[in-house]
Structures are given as C-alpha cells and as structure tokens.
Write an enzyme that holds these catalytic residues in place. Structure first.
Site, PDB file in Angstrom:
ATOM      1  CD  GLU A 237      -3.135   3.417  -5.027  1.00  0.00           C
ATOM      2  OE1 GLU A 237      -1.959   3.047  -4.989  1.00  0.00           O
ATOM      3  OE2 GLU A 237      -4.108   2.637  -5.116  1.00  0.00           O
TER       4      GLU A 237
ATOM      5  CG  ASP B 257       1.133  -2.259  -8.541  1.00  0.00           C
ATOM      6  OD1 ASP B 257       1.004  -1.869  -9.722  1.00  0.00           O
ATOM      7  OD2 ASP B 257       0.255  -2.889  -7.923  1.00  0.00           O
TER       8      ASP B 257
ATOM      9  CG  HIS C  33      -3.359  -0.642  -6.826  1.00  0.00           C
ATOM     10  ND1 HIS C  33      -3.605   0.026  -5.650  1.00  0.00           N
ATOM     11  CD2 HIS C  33      -3.459  -1.973  -6.538  1.00  0.00           C
ATOM     12  CE1 HIS C  33      -3.865  -0.865  -4.693  1.00  0.00           C
ATOM     13  NE2 HIS C  33      -3.779  -2.086  -5.212  1.00  0.00           N
TER      14      HIS C  33
ATOM     15  NE  ARG D 126      -4.293  -1.363   0.096  1.00  0.00           N
ATOM     16  CZ  ARG D 126      -4.385  -2.408  -0.717  1.00  0.00           C
ATOM     17  NH1 ARG D 126      -3.406  -2.690  -1.549  1.00  0.00           N
ATOM     18  NH2 ARG D 126      -5.469  -3.166  -0.728  1.00  0.00           N
TER      19      ARG D 126
HETATM   20  P1  NAI Z   1      -1.262 -11.507   4.552  1.00  0.00           P
HETATM   21  O1  NAI Z   1      -2.179 -11.049   5.633  1.00  0.00           O
HETATM   22  O2  NAI Z   1      -1.317 -12.928   4.099  1.00  0.00           O
HETATM   23  O3  NAI Z   1       0.259 -11.199   4.974  1.00  0.00           O
HETATM   24  C1  NAI Z   1       0.661 -10.028   5.609  1.00  0.00           C
HETATM   25  C2  NAI Z   1       1.844 -10.376   6.507  1.00  0.00           C
HETATM   26  O4  NAI Z   1       2.343  -9.159   7.087  1.00  0.00           O
HETATM   27  C3  NAI Z   1       1.443 -11.296   7.675  1.00  0.00           C
HETATM   28  O5  NAI Z   1       2.303 -12.419   7.705  1.00  0.00           O
HETATM   29  C4  NAI Z   1       1.608 -10.419   8.920  1.00  0.00           C
HETATM   30  O6  NAI Z   1       2.056 -11.141  10.057  1.00  0.00           O
HETATM   31  C5  NAI Z   1       2.659  -9.437   8.449  1.00  0.00           C
HETATM   32  N1  NAI Z   1       2.659  -8.160   9.176  1.00  0.00           N
HETATM   33  C6  NAI Z   1       1.599  -7.357   9.425  1.00  0.00           C
HETATM   34  N2  NAI Z   1       2.010  -6.239  10.051  1.00  0.00           N
HETATM   35  C7  NAI Z   1       3.354  -6.353  10.213  1.00  0.00           C
HETATM   36  C8  NAI Z   1       4.355  -5.518  10.791  1.00  0.00           C
HETATM   37  N3  NAI Z   1       4.054  -4.303  11.296  1.00  0.00           N
HETATM   38  N4  NAI Z   1       5.635  -5.960  10.780  1.00  0.00           N
HETATM   39  C9  NAI Z   1       5.966  -7.164  10.243  1.00  0.00           C
HETATM   40  N5  NAI Z   1       5.055  -8.008   9.672  1.00  0.00           N
HETATM   41  C10 NAI Z   1       3.769  -7.597   9.666  1.00  0.00           C
HETATM   42  O7  NAI Z   1      -1.502 -10.496   3.348  1.00  0.00           O
HETATM   43  P2  NAI Z   1      -1.149 -10.717   1.808  1.00  0.00           P
HETATM   44  O8  NAI Z   1      -2.279 -11.378   1.116  1.00  0.00           O
HETATM   45  O9  NAI Z   1       0.207 -11.300   1.703  1.00  0.00           O
HETATM   46  O10 NAI Z   1      -1.152  -9.190   1.280  1.00  0.00           O
HETATM   47  C11 NAI Z   1      -0.238  -8.235   1.771  1.00  0.00           C
HETATM   48  C12 NAI Z   1      -0.665  -6.867   1.307  1.00  0.00           C
HETATM   49  O11 NAI Z   1      -0.497  -6.762  -0.100  1.00  0.00           O
HETATM   50  C13 NAI Z   1      -2.168  -6.563   1.504  1.00  0.00           C
HETATM   51  O12 NAI Z   1      -2.465  -6.158   2.814  1.00  0.00           O
HETATM   52  C14 NAI Z   1      -2.409  -5.461   0.515  1.00  0.00           C
HETATM   53  O13 NAI Z   1      -2.178  -4.217   1.129  1.00  0.00           O
HETATM   54  C15 NAI Z   1      -1.342  -5.719  -0.556  1.00  0.00           C
HETATM   55  N6  NAI Z   1      -1.949  -6.109  -1.833  1.00  0.00           N
HETATM   56  C16 NAI Z   1      -1.642  -5.391  -2.948  1.00  0.00           C
HETATM   57  C17 NAI Z   1      -2.208  -5.720  -4.164  1.00  0.00           C
HETATM   58  C18 NAI Z   1      -1.856  -4.965  -5.424  1.00  0.00           C
HETATM   59  O14 NAI Z   1      -2.555  -5.136  -6.442  1.00  0.00           O
HETATM   60  N7  NAI Z   1      -0.819  -4.143  -5.441  1.00  0.00           N
HETATM   61  C19 NAI Z   1      -3.177  -6.799  -4.283  1.00  0.00           C
HETATM   62  C20 NAI Z   1      -3.371  -7.547  -3.055  1.00  0.00           C
HETATM   63  C21 NAI Z   1      -2.797  -7.192  -1.885  1.00  0.00           C
END
Ligand code: NAI
Length: 329
Positions: free
Chosen positions: A263, A258, A295, A234
């Site tokens: 944005e 991205d 994005h 994000r």
């Molecule tokens: P997820 O929930 O599976 O993984 C997120 C990881 O971050 C978890 O393992 C969590 O423990 C860790 N985490 C959270 N806060 C933390 C911190 N302060 N310090 C260290 N680790 C921390 O989420 P996923 O599916 O892997 O997605 C991650 C992010 O990717 C989403 O939240 C979203 O913002 C972004 N995203 C971007 C997309 C795009 O098109 N550019 C599409 C989909 C998701």
C-alpha cells in the site's frame, strides 16, 4: 521541543495544531515519507512523528540519530515499521498510540461487510446514471451467518459485539481469549475450525513474524467455499497473490481490504491521473466482488483528536521522564 511530521496530510496538521494549543511544541509538517533520503528534513528537531508507511529502518534511524533525533512518536498503534533493536542501540525512544478509537476501525470493518454484501457502492453509481436495474446486486442475510474473528483485542472485541447484534454466530481465535466475549456467547475455536466454519472472516491481528501471511495458499484451501474475507489489520496478514488466485478460481467469494501489502506506493495519495503499475492491486480493482478502501478505517474525528492529544502527551511524558505504557520497548 520541535517535532518533524512525516507523511503529513492536511487533516494531521489541523488536528495536531489544535491539540498543540495545550503544549506549544514547534511543529514542522512534511508530506514526504520518512526514508534515509528524507530524514534530513528533521534537522533542528528533537522528535519525529511517523505514520504507518514511514519506515524507520536501521539506516534511516542512524541518519535521524546523527541529526539529534531522540524520540520517535508513532501516530498509530502498530509499530512493525520501526527497527526497535536499532532504536534501542541508538538510545532513540519510541512511543505509540495504542488505542485511539477501536470503534472507528471495528465500525469500518462492518461498513465494508455491509457494502460488499449488499453492493450499495455499485447500486449508488447505477442510480446516479439513471440505471435502476437490480441485476447482479443480490446479497445474503447476515442473520445466523457464522463470523470468524481473528484477534479479539480492542478492535476485534468491538467488531464481534457488533456482529452479535446482527444475530450472527460469532466464533473467534486469539492467543488470549476475551472473557467479555465468552460471557456473550462467543466460542473460541482453533484456527482451522474458524477457517472451515466461517462465512465471513475478519482479521484484527497485529502484523508480527507469526501473523505474516496468516491467510496464505495453504490456509485458503481450508476456507469455506464462497467465504467473505475482510482485512482491516495490516496488508501482509494476507498473501495477496494467493488471495488473488483464489478469487480468480472462485475459491474465495468476496474480499474487502482497508490495508494492502504494497500500500505504501499508492495509499494516502491521489494517483488518479496515472496508470497503476502494481499489477496485483490493478487486477484486484477489476473484480466486482472486491472492495478496497485506502487505509481509512481509523479516520474519524474522535480518533484524530485522540491520536493528536496522546502523541503530544507522549512527548510531554518523555520530557518529564514520566514512565508510560505507550513507550514501545
Ligand atoms: P490489540 O493488541 O488490542 O489486539 C490484537 C489481538 O491479537 C490481541 O488480543 C492478541 O492476543 C491477538 N494476537 C496477536 N497475535 C496473534 C496470533 N498470531 N494469533 C491469534 N491472536 C493473536 O490490537 P487492536 O487495537 O485490536 O488492533 C489490531 C490491529 O489493527 C493493529 O495491530 C493494527 O495493525 C490494526 N489497525 C488498523 C487500523 C486501520 O486504520 N486499518 C487502525 C488501527 C489498528
């Protein structure tokens, strides 16, 4: 039940109409972003379907509640754009699509790294113009470079595995380490160690109060000189002004985005016939060592199909009073 789609684009309509053959909901598509002013478009609907830059803040939620909206269907994973406590008070249920294609996003992060490093985007433009010079196109081998993965959830884990395939040394930081990655030789290190030892840093965190401006003026001071930063998470995970400053004074080697903090004013729309008034974005676009996509990391056929099917299934679960882990509390 009727669903009003905000920030809808032609591909949303195509994939949702197709998925709806199994459900027969009433679908109304609006290209307008959800705001207090546009909320009224959802009149006569039961649910609204929102994307990343639709802001369901307190005032907007009250407008939605007044016209009878009972359900918010997020067609994305992140839910930082919904005021959950107000939604709860108004008894509006919120659902999301927690995973549609983590491969799509992880693979896009890798595409950004390869493009930014080997400058294939610049080479392509040159060759099309008949310019076959190699000047300024020098990259580096990914083999044996240290890649720091911040957040090894669904996306970060896949990204880490791909980078291991390139022969990179992968280190990571996460509040919950992945046993799979540990078994593959990924070393979990403290945030500061990751910052000071990585040649490439890729962010795969959700945006929360804790992770806001994860990369900032202070953390930039600890980065390895010439580091490549990649953000597909994000926009606000980075303090973009601080990153811009560090690019200017060559503290950061290169940057791939991205997602971008501001944005919502530009991404997903064609602004090619007007001046970009966002000075930070406009300045970023002048650097040869900055690569920006709007994005699009999620944008694959597989992801769009899954988003549409899961979103409509979330509404079916709500109707049938079936509990689902896709409900956001
Ligand atoms: P997820 O929930 O599976 O993984 C997120 C990881 O971050 C978890 O393992 C969590 O423990 C860790 N985490 C959270 N806060 C933390 C911190 N302060 N310090 C260290 N680790 C921390 O989420 P996923 O599916 O892997 O997605 C991650 C992010 O990717 C989403 O939240 C979203 O913002 C972004 N995203 C971007 C997309 C795009 O098109 N550019 C599409 C989909 C998701």
């Amino acid at each position: 039940m009727n669903i009003a789609f905000f920030s809808s684009r032609p591909y949303d309509e195509e994939y949702f109409r197709n998925a709806n053959k199994n459900y027969s909901y009433g679908l109304k598509f609006f290209d307008a972003k959800l705001t207090e002013e546009t909320a009224g478009l959802a009149k006569n609907c039961d649910a609204v379907c929102l994307f990343v830059n639709d802001h369901a803040d307190e005032k907007t939620l009250k407008c939605l509640s007044e016209i009878g909206i009972r359900v918010i269907l997020l067609r994305c994973a992140g839910y930082n754009n919904v005021d959950l406590s107000t939604a709860k008070k108004l008894n509006i249920k919120v659902f999301r699509v927690p995973a549609y294609s983590p491969h799509a996003v992880a693979e896009h992060a890798v595409a950004l790294i390869l493009t930014l490093n080997r400058k294939t985007h610049r080479a392509h433009m040159r060759v099309r113009e008949g310019n076959f010079s190699l000047h300024g196109l020098i990259g580096f081998d990914l083999f044996e470079k240290t890649v720091g993965v911040v957040g090894t959830g669904k996306i970060g884990e896949i990204f880490a595995k791909i980078m291991l395939g390139f022969g990179c040394k992968v280190i990571a930081t996460d509040v919950t380490p992945s046993p799979v990655l540990i078994s593959l030789g990924v070393k979990y290190v403290a945030k500061d160690v990751l910052f000071s030892s990585s040649d490439i840093i890729s962010l795969h965190l959700p945006l929360t109060k804790d992770s806001n401006h994860y990369i900032n003026e202070e953390t930039i001071k600890r980065l390895k000189p010439n580091v490549m930063l990649v953000n597909t998470g994000r926009g606000a995970l980075m303090d973009t002004k601080a990153v811009l400053h560090a690019l200017k004074n060559k503290r950061i080697g290169s940057l791939a985005l991205d997602v971008y903090e501001e944005e919502e004013n530009y991404f997903f729309d064609d602004h090619s016939d007007e001046a970009i008034n966002d000075d930070v974005l406009a300045r970023l676009m002048t650097f040869p060592n900055v690569l920006i996509t709007a994005h699009q990391a999620f944008l694959t056929t597989e992801a769009l199909e899954k988003i549409a099917l899961t979103t409509l299934n979330n509404l079916a679960d709500y109707e049938n009073k079936k509990s689902t882990v896709n409900e956001v509390n």
